[in-house]
Design a protein around this motif. Sequence first.
Motif, PDB file in Angstrom:
ATOM      1  N   SER A   1      50.290   4.577  87.458  1.00 18.75           N
ATOM      2  CA  SER A   1      51.422   4.660  88.394  1.00 18.75           C
ATOM      3  C   SER A   1      51.792   6.098  88.735  1.00 18.75           C
ATOM      4  CB  SER A   1      52.630   3.916  87.836  1.00 18.75           C
ATOM      5  OG  SER A   1      52.997   4.453  86.597  1.00 18.75           O
ATOM      6  N   GLU A   2      51.584   7.012  87.801  1.00 19.65           N
ATOM      7  CA  GLU A   2      51.954   8.394  88.107  1.00 19.65           C
ATOM      8  C   GLU A   2      51.001   9.007  89.131  1.00 19.65           C
ATOM      9  OE1 GLU A   2      51.972  10.270  84.336  1.00 19.65           O
ATOM     10  OE2 GLU A   2      49.812  10.185  84.089  1.00 19.65           O
TER      11      GLU A   2
ATOM     12  N   ASP B   1      50.411  -1.027  85.331  1.00 18.73           N
ATOM     13  CA  ASP B   1      49.980   0.321  84.970  1.00 18.73           C
ATOM     14  C   ASP B   1      48.980   0.211  83.826  1.00 18.73           C
ATOM     15  OD1 ASP B   1      51.104   3.428  85.133  1.00 18.73           O
ATOM     16  OD2 ASP B   1      50.275   2.885  83.180  1.00 18.73           O
TER      17      ASP B   1
ATOM     18  N   SER C   1      60.231  11.096  78.093  1.00 15.70           N
ATOM     19  CA  SER C   1      60.268  11.613  79.457  1.00 15.70           C
ATOM     20  C   SER C   1      59.083  12.536  79.701  1.00 15.70           C
ATOM     21  CB  SER C   1      61.572  12.364  79.717  1.00 15.70           C
ATOM     22  OG  SER C   1      61.599  13.531  78.945  1.00 15.70           O
ATOM     23  N   VAL C   2      58.664  12.592  80.929  1.00 15.13           N
ATOM     24  CA  VAL C   2      57.533  13.435  81.294  1.00 15.13           C
ATOM     25  C   VAL C   2      57.964  14.385  82.390  1.00 15.13           C
ATOM     26  CG1 VAL C   2      55.227  13.447  82.305  1.00 15.13           C
ATOM     27  CG2 VAL C   2      55.850  11.683  80.663  1.00 15.13           C
ATOM     28  N   ASP C   3      57.614  15.619  82.215  1.00 23.43           N
ATOM     29  CA  ASP C   3      57.938  16.629  83.212  1.00 23.43           C
ATOM     30  C   ASP C   3      57.255  16.277  84.533  1.00 23.43           C
ATOM     31  OD1 ASP C   3      58.540  18.890  84.555  1.00 23.43           O
ATOM     32  OD2 ASP C   3      57.140  20.170  83.498  1.00 23.43           O
TER      33      ASP C   3
ATOM     34  N   ARG D   1      58.629   4.231  85.114  1.00 25.23           N
ATOM     35  CA  ARG D   1      57.355   3.877  85.748  1.00 25.23           C
ATOM     36  C   ARG D   1      56.680   2.692  85.073  1.00 25.23           C
ATOM     37  NH1 ARG D   1      53.517   6.607  84.785  1.00 25.23           N
ATOM     38  NH2 ARG D   1      54.324   8.283  83.531  1.00 25.23           N
ATOM     39  N   VAL D   2      56.760   2.642  83.747  1.00 25.04           N
ATOM     40  CA  VAL D   2      56.033   1.608  83.011  1.00 25.04           C
ATOM     41  C   VAL D   2      57.000   0.848  82.115  1.00 25.04           C
ATOM     42  CG1 VAL D   2      54.002   1.130  81.591  1.00 25.04           C
ATOM     43  CG2 VAL D   2      54.083   3.220  82.954  1.00 25.04           C
TER      44      VAL D   2
ATOM     45  N   SER E   1      55.999   5.506  96.558  1.00 26.90           N
ATOM     46  CA  SER E   1      55.032   4.970  95.594  1.00 26.90           C
ATOM     47  C   SER E   1      55.510   3.644  95.016  1.00 26.90           C
ATOM     48  CB  SER E   1      54.818   5.965  94.455  1.00 26.90           C
ATOM     49  OG  SER E   1      54.426   7.211  94.948  1.00 26.90           O
ATOM     50  N   ARG E   2      56.588   3.124  95.539  1.00 30.53           N
ATOM     51  CA  ARG E   2      57.195   1.852  95.092  1.00 30.53           C
ATOM     52  C   ARG E   2      57.695   1.957  93.648  1.00 30.53           C
ATOM     53  NH1 ARG E   2      53.084   2.284  98.969  1.00 30.53           N
ATOM     54  NH2 ARG E   2      53.167   0.541 100.406  1.00 30.53           N
TER      55      ARG E   2
ATOM     56  N   GLU F   1      57.061   4.061  79.177  1.00 31.71           N
ATOM     57  CA  GLU F   1      56.339   5.322  79.350  1.00 31.71           C
ATOM     58  C   GLU F   1      56.713   6.057  80.622  1.00 31.71           C
ATOM     59  OE1 GLU F   1      52.166   6.871  80.518  1.00 31.71           O
ATOM     60  OE2 GLU F   1      51.938   5.344  78.962  1.00 31.71           O
TER      61      GLU F   1
ATOM     62  N   ILE G   1      54.751  13.881  97.770  1.00 33.48           N
ATOM     63  CA  ILE G   1      54.204  13.543  99.088  1.00 33.48           C
ATOM     64  C   ILE G   1      54.919  14.427 100.111  1.00 33.48           C
ATOM     65  CG2 ILE G   1      53.994  11.725 100.826  1.00 33.48           C
ATOM     66  CD1 ILE G   1      53.858   9.723  98.461  1.00 33.48           C
TER      67      ILE G   1
ATOM     68  N   ILE H   1      49.893   7.220  91.832  1.00 35.26           N
ATOM     69  CA  ILE H   1      49.979   6.467  93.091  1.00 35.26           C
ATOM     70  C   ILE H   1      50.136   7.396  94.306  1.00 35.26           C
ATOM     71  CG2 ILE H   1      51.435   4.869  94.431  1.00 35.26           C
ATOM     72  CD1 ILE H   1      51.739   3.187  91.950  1.00 35.26           C
TER      73      ILE H   1
ATOM     74  N   ARG I   1      46.926  21.534  87.718  1.00 36.33           N
ATOM     75  CA  ARG I   1      47.209  20.633  86.597  1.00 36.33           C
ATOM     76  C   ARG I   1      46.465  19.330  86.793  1.00 36.33           C
ATOM     77  NH1 ARG I   1      52.810  22.712  87.224  1.00 36.33           N
ATOM     78  NH2 ARG I   1      53.324  23.837  85.329  1.00 36.33           N
TER      79      ARG I   1
ATOM     80  N   VAL J   1      45.495  15.372  84.799  1.00 34.38           N
ATOM     81  CA  VAL J   1      45.727  14.437  83.700  1.00 34.38           C
ATOM     82  C   VAL J   1      44.394  13.782  83.380  1.00 34.38           C
ATOM     83  CG1 VAL J   1      47.026  12.424  82.908  1.00 34.38           C
ATOM     84  CG2 VAL J   1      48.039  13.993  84.566  1.00 34.38           C
TER      85      VAL J   1
ATOM     86  N   SER K   1      56.287  17.992  87.101  1.00 31.82           N
ATOM     87  CA  SER K   1      55.218  18.850  87.598  1.00 31.82           C
ATOM     88  C   SER K   1      53.894  18.581  86.917  1.00 31.82           C
ATOM     89  CB  SER K   1      55.600  20.310  87.426  1.00 31.82           C
ATOM     90  OG  SER K   1      55.802  20.574  86.055  1.00 31.82           O
ATOM     91  N   MET K   2      53.935  17.996  85.739  1.00 34.42           N
ATOM     92  CA  MET K   2      52.700  17.704  85.033  1.00 34.42           C
ATOM     93  C   MET K   2      52.066  16.423  85.539  1.00 34.42           C
ATOM     94  SD  MET K   2      52.127  20.023  82.797  1.00 34.42           S
ATOM     95  CE  MET K   2      51.286  19.462  81.334  1.00 34.42           C
ATOM     96  N   ASP K   3      52.796  15.653  86.286  1.00 36.89           N
ATOM     97  CA  ASP K   3      52.321  14.313  86.616  1.00 36.89           C
ATOM     98  C   ASP K   3      51.976  14.086  88.077  1.00 36.89           C
ATOM     99  OD1 ASP K   3      54.505  12.916  84.252  1.00 36.89           O
ATOM    100  OD2 ASP K   3      52.336  12.925  84.210  1.00 36.89           O
ATOM    101  N   ILE K   4      52.920  14.380  88.914  1.00 35.83           N
ATOM    102  CA  ILE K   4      52.834  13.836  90.260  1.00 35.83           C
ATOM    103  C   ILE K   4      52.917  14.920  91.329  1.00 35.83           C
ATOM    104  CG2 ILE K   4      53.962  12.310  91.914  1.00 35.83           C
ATOM    105  CD1 ILE K   4      54.789  10.562  89.741  1.00 35.83           C
ATOM    106  N   PRO K   5      51.953  14.933  92.212  1.00 35.12           N
ATOM    107  CA  PRO K   5      52.124  15.790  93.390  1.00 35.12           C
ATOM    108  C   PRO K   5      53.129  15.116  94.316  1.00 35.12           C
ATOM    109  CG  PRO K   5      50.078  14.541  93.537  1.00 35.12           C
ATOM    110  CD  PRO K   5      50.706  14.176  92.229  1.00 35.12           C
TER     111      PRO K   5
ATOM    112  N   GLY L   1      65.271  16.671  80.924  1.00 33.26           N
ATOM    113  CA  GLY L   1      63.955  16.538  80.318  1.00 33.26           C
ATOM    114  C   GLY L   1      63.975  16.377  78.816  1.00 33.26           C
TER     115      GLY L   1
ATOM    116  N   TRP M   1      47.337  16.227  79.197  1.00 30.96           N
ATOM    117  CA  TRP M   1      47.804  16.919  80.400  1.00 30.96           C
ATOM    118  C   TRP M   1      47.266  18.348  80.303  1.00 30.96           C
ATOM    119  CZ3 TRP M   1      50.066  12.855  78.234  1.00 30.96           C
ATOM    120  CH2 TRP M   1      50.653  11.895  79.056  1.00 30.96           C
TER     121      TRP M   1
ATOM    122  N   ARG N   1      53.523  16.071  73.918  1.00 30.53           N
ATOM    123  CA  ARG N   1      53.648  17.469  74.298  1.00 30.53           C
ATOM    124  C   ARG N   1      53.201  18.420  73.192  1.00 30.53           C
ATOM    125  NH1 ARG N   1      59.094  18.037  77.969  1.00 30.53           N
ATOM    126  NH2 ARG N   1      58.573  16.457  79.489  1.00 30.53           N
TER     127      ARG N   1
END
Lengths: 262, 270
Positions: A163-164, A208, B40-42, B265-266, B203-204, B178, B50, A166, A129, A131, B44-48, B35, A112, A90
């Motif tokens: 994985s993020e 991953d 940890s990852v925010d 996740r990882v 997303s399993r 991660e 569903i 997926i 946003r 990545v 909103s920065m990572d995943i849309p 957070g 990011w 970050r």
Amino acid sequence: MKLKTLGTLLCLLFCAQLNAQKFDVTTVNGSISVSNQNVIKTQIFDENKSLIGEVKEESGSVKTSEQVVKILSVDTDASKVSVYADDVNRTPVVLPSAGKNRWLIPNAQKLWIEVKIIDFEKSIFDSKRIVVDKSDLPDKDPVGPSVAPIDLPGLRVLMVVESEMIPSYPKNQMDALFSEKLRLYLNEKCVKSKGEVPDLAPEWRMMDVDTKFEDTCDLVWCKALKRPMKSLPWIIISNGQTGYEGPLPQTLDEIIKLVEKY
Amino acid sequence: MPDYIINDQTDPNYFLSLGRTRGLVQRDYQDRFSGCYKGSVDWSMDIPTIPKSEWSDRIKEMESSKSRLSDIRNRANNGSPMKSLDQNGQGFCWAYSTAACVMLLRAAANMPYKRLSPHAVACKIYNFRDRGAWGALSMEFMSENGIPEESFWPQQSMSRSYDIDETWENAKKYRITEGWMDLDLNAYDREMSFEQVATCLLSRIPVVCDYNWWGHSVAAMDLVETSPGKFGTRILNSWTDSWGEQGTAVLEGDRAIPDGACAARVIIGA
């Protein structure tokens, strides 16, 4: 006209105007050439092409070097575009400008990136946003059929995902990847590991791309994950003599058909 | 087989009357705000997320292809089901939920089947005292230190004799490495929180879910359509396979919305 109806119409007009604005963020692979007459800057990359050091020395002659980068391009009508990048810790990373609405992304780490567009006159307010991960040289092709990506006898399959991401992968492809049919097929076809019973895991993995391994990288999957990948999700198939490396096919049948070749 | 249903009419004290222990203590937000964890990852920065409009179709497709985490769990132990863990009367549910998620992630990746020992994590965090906590606390510990196999720290053991270097050297193989996401949100944003949980499950990615109504922390495996347009979660509990349907249950309605949730996740590869 009633006030309520007028308000609704104005709202619809405003929304239509917002939707009409083009706002695309894309990245492409590229490289830049750096030359300097007085100071030569040498950047050192490790085997993963991560930047691990930098040397500067005085010189009277002109020297040139080439670097691999990504170029972030923002297609918008907005007058102001701002780009903010953070690394995995970050920590903010400054992206050098490369002309109007274009920025250079150093190809050394995962970033990011948030792109914000603002135009008060045109009523454009939006952000996206993305990545961006580091990538290898763009001219590397997938391994051809005459090369085994994994130098061990027997069929081994590695499927690699971010994985993020997926949720944004095609759902049919992900259903295929996690499906019982594919798992049973790979269990049957792949060689078994040499661990003690009951650890005879069939030699296929779904991992991953950022998976780490303890201490040394002597495990077959650690080495395989270090191989260049042009995109994700990716599949590596090896029977020890020949193999395939490339994008993961979209459907279950296509994946099985591809593995069957080896 | 029919699901074991937990809905808004289910009295959490019923489980207590059966001798089932829990152990959730609500997170100390002053000390550990959302957070704040290392790694940890925010979201909103990572995943849309569903969209909810897609959930029903996706669930049906996952059922049809048997690609849900519960399907993977059913074959995780070399073709047999991965047995649910047993917290054995102690308030360590918050470590068991995270351990179950790590085991499910390993199963999804087809890594060799290993049973992990959540008691080791809880004992280490609370100096061998039987105390409650919340899932993210064990998640943080496992991201720094990992969790040992049961051959290094037997299940349910509170013995300090296992707290040795070899144990924690083994635990490093099972670290969360991660991008685990802290899904905790304020109470007024809980609908959003459930959308994130649903996105993970579709997303399993298993989710550690803390439920204040239950005083319990469990691992969520699947998103379930409980009735047309209504969604819940299939959870894996730590009360052995004799509870519920082979250790699982479906939470319906408000019972399914967690008060705290986080997801790994990882993990370390094998």
